[in-house]
Each structure stands twice: as structure tokens, then as C-alpha cells.
Write a protein that holds these residues in place. Structure first.
Motif, short mmCIF file in Angstrom:
data_model
loop_
_atom_site.label_atom_id
_atom_site.label_comp_id
_atom_site.label_asym_id
_atom_site.label_seq_id
_atom_site.Cartn_x
_atom_site.Cartn_y
_atom_site.Cartn_z
N GLU A 68 -26.12 -1.73 -19.41
CA GLU A 68 -26.34 -0.39 -19.95
C GLU A 68 -26.30 0.61 -18.80
O GLU A 68 -26.68 0.29 -17.67
N PRO A 69 -25.88 1.85 -19.08
CA PRO A 69 -25.96 2.88 -18.04
C PRO A 69 -27.40 3.27 -17.78
O PRO A 69 -28.22 3.32 -18.70
N SER A 70 -27.73 3.52 -16.53
CA SER A 70 -29.08 3.98 -16.20
C SER A 70 -29.35 5.33 -16.85
O SER A 70 -28.43 6.08 -17.16
N GLY A 71 -30.63 5.63 -17.02
CA GLY A 71 -31.01 6.91 -17.61
C GLY A 71 -31.90 6.69 -18.81
O GLY A 71 -31.97 5.59 -19.36
N PRO A 72 -32.59 7.73 -19.24
CA PRO A 72 -33.48 7.60 -20.39
C PRO A 72 -32.71 7.34 -21.68
O PRO A 72 -31.54 7.70 -21.81
N LEU A 73 -33.37 6.69 -22.60
CA LEU A 73 -32.79 6.49 -23.93
C LEU A 73 -32.78 7.82 -24.68
O LEU A 73 -33.58 8.71 -24.40
N VAL B 114 -35.33 6.81 -29.65
CA VAL B 114 -34.83 5.42 -29.64
C VAL B 114 -35.90 4.47 -29.10
O VAL B 114 -36.08 3.37 -29.63
N LEU B 115 -36.61 4.86 -28.05
CA LEU B 115 -37.61 3.97 -27.48
C LEU B 115 -38.63 3.55 -28.53
O LEU B 115 -39.01 2.37 -28.60
N GLU B 116 -39.07 4.49 -29.34
CA GLU B 116 -40.06 4.16 -30.37
C GLU B 116 -39.50 3.20 -31.41
O GLU B 116 -40.25 2.41 -31.99
N ARG B 117 -38.19 3.23 -31.63
CA ARG B 117 -37.58 2.34 -32.62
C ARG B 117 -37.34 0.92 -32.08
O ARG B 117 -37.27 -0.02 -32.86
N TRP C 239 -36.56 2.03 -16.77
CA TRP C 239 -37.24 0.95 -17.49
C TRP C 239 -36.96 0.97 -18.98
O TRP C 239 -36.89 -0.10 -19.62
N GLU C 240 -36.81 2.16 -19.58
CA GLU C 240 -36.51 2.22 -21.00
C GLU C 240 -35.17 1.54 -21.30
O GLU C 240 -35.05 0.74 -22.23
N ARG C 241 -34.17 1.88 -20.51
CA ARG C 241 -32.85 1.26 -20.69
C ARG C 241 -32.92 -0.24 -20.42
O ARG C 241 -32.24 -1.03 -21.07
N LEU C 242 -33.71 -0.61 -19.44
CA LEU C 242 -33.82 -2.02 -19.09
C LEU C 242 -34.44 -2.79 -20.26
O LEU C 242 -34.01 -3.91 -20.57
N LEU C 243 -35.45 -2.22 -20.90
CA LEU C 243 -36.03 -2.87 -22.08
C LEU C 243 -35.00 -3.03 -23.18
O LEU C 243 -34.88 -4.10 -23.79
#
Length: 235
Positions: free
Chosen positions: A107-112, A116-119, A141-145
Motif C-alpha cells: 500500500e502507499p504510505s499515508g493516512p487512510l 476508512v480506519l473506523e470501518r 500505521w493506519e495503512r500498515l494495519l
């Protein structure tokens, strides 16, 4: 880069773009005949990666068409996984005698995107990410998750043939000690970040080798504007 996350029994190939011409099999071309040009190029390049990797296992070229869930249908006697995102395409394959199932994701780095994170996460996962971000804010970390959960699904599905929702597994990350030591260096950043993760299944897991799996473990890497994850279940 994906090759750094898998054991030697797994063969990987990757590309950063779609510059290399690819001749698809008619069955493959039919899958993306009505897709936009970008999707066609990604589809072709990731299959080029898969064919090259399979070739290194001595497997002759054959159509790699998707199944009902979009998963690649690999040649008999092999297991594999594909991924593509902006700036990266990759495939990982192995002999089925060595590997039961595997999943990779980039995935590309950066915030979701907003919401989206909540979903895709559970409350305890968001607290975990918050603690990680306080210590290592340079890692997405969000993208990593999100990537880790994609790898979980890609490993799960060939074993079960069933869906796995985002809230049916919980993921926890650890950092390698070498990358912990890099915190605070001038040229630290994502180039040095990597570690392991554990995915705990919240539904009955697949039976592998006579044992029911309660979860999977994998490795992750954050480098050059990407986050990558991989899970390999060896025999």
C-alpha cells in the motif's frame, strides 16, 4: 522489497511501474477487456511478475485468471499471492509441498481516507495504533494495519473459501530491535522501519495439518513511500 519478508522457499518478483510490455493469455485479456487502461496495465504487470516467479520454480506459463472472490487461481502444485498499488506490483509463489498458503500486500504510505480506519479496525486496534504512532510517527500505521488485514484475508481465503470481515481478526505490531534503535536519527523515517505482526482470528480458524489455527504471524516493512506485509504458512 517483498522478498525481504518471506522465507527462501518463496520466490518473488516485483516491478515499480507498467513500462514492460506483457502479452496476456486470451482468458486473462477477457477478464479486463472492459476495464480502464490503468487497471489493464496493473493486471498485466502483476501477472508478468507471477509468471517470472513461477518460471523460477520450473512451472510453465499458463493463464492466471481470478476466482469468484478475485483471488488468483494458481497452477496445481503451487501457492501464491499478488499485490499492486501506486508505484508497486509484486507476486510471491511457492511449491505447495513447502507452503500451505501465503498472502502479500503493498500500500502507499499515508493516512487512510476519512472514515476508512473506523470501518477496518476494532477499538483496541486503534488504541494500539495510537501508541505506536506516539513512538514512531514516521510510519503510516493506519495503512500498515489495512495492509496486514489484506494479507490475512489472502492467506485465509484459499484455506477456507469463506469471507473474513475486517472485524473478525485483530492485528498487533512489533518493531525489529534494529529499527527501534534508529528512532530519532536524522535520516530515519520509513526507510528503516520493519518488524512482525500477529493476527488473532476472532472466528473459528482453518484446520491446517490437523490443527485449528487461531491466527497468523507475518512480517512488515515500511520503505520508499510504501508499506508492505506478508504472511507465509509453511508446511
Amino acid at each position: 522489497m517483498i522478498g525481504e519478508l518471506v522465507p527462501g522457499s518463496v520466490v518473488t518478483e516485483w516491478r515499480l511501474d507498467d513500462a514492460e510490455p506483457v502479452a496476456l493469455f486470451p482468458e486473462e485479456a477477457a477478464v479486463v477487456a472492459n476495464a480502464v487502461a490503468r487497471r489493464q496495465r496493473e493486471f498485466a504487470t502483476v501477472r508478468l511478475c507471477a509468471r517470472l516467479a513461477l518460471g523460477r520454480l520450473g512451472v510453465p506459463e499458463s493463464p492466471l485468471t481470478p476466482g469468484a472472490r478475485g483471488e488468483p487461481r494458481w497452477p496445481v502444485g503451487t501457492a501464491g499471492s499478488m499485490t499492486h498499488c501506486d508505484g508497486y506490483r509484486a507476486a510471491a509463489v511457492a511449491r505447495a509441498s513447502d507452503v500451505v498458503s501465503l498472502g502479500i500486500d503493498a500500500e502507499p504510505s499515508g493516512p487512510l481516507p476519512d472514515g476508512v480506519l473506523e470501518r477496518v479496525s476494532l477499538p483496541e486496534e486503534r488504541r494500539h495504533l495510537g501508541a505506536l504512532a506516539a513512538r514512531a510517527p514516521e510510519v503510516s500505521w493506519e495503512r500498515l494495519l489495512f495492509s496486514a488485514k489484506e494479507s490475512v484475508f489472502k492467506t485465509w481465503y484459499p484455506l477456507t473459501g469463506r469471507e473474513l470481515d475486517f472485524d473478525e481478526a485483530t492485528v498487533e505490531f512489533s518493531r525489529d530491535s534494529a529499527t527501534e534503535a534508529e528512532d530519532g536519527t536524522e535520516d530515519g523515517g520509513e526507510s528503516g522501519a520493519g518488524g512482525t505482526f500477529t493476527a488473532r482470528l476472532l472466528v473459528p480458524g482453518p484446520v491446517v495439518g490437523g490443527t485449528r489455527r487461531e491466527g497468523f504471524t507475518g512480517r512488515w516493512l515500511a520503505r520508499d513511500g510504501l508499506v508492505l506485509t506478508a504472511i507465509v504458512l509453511t508446511r
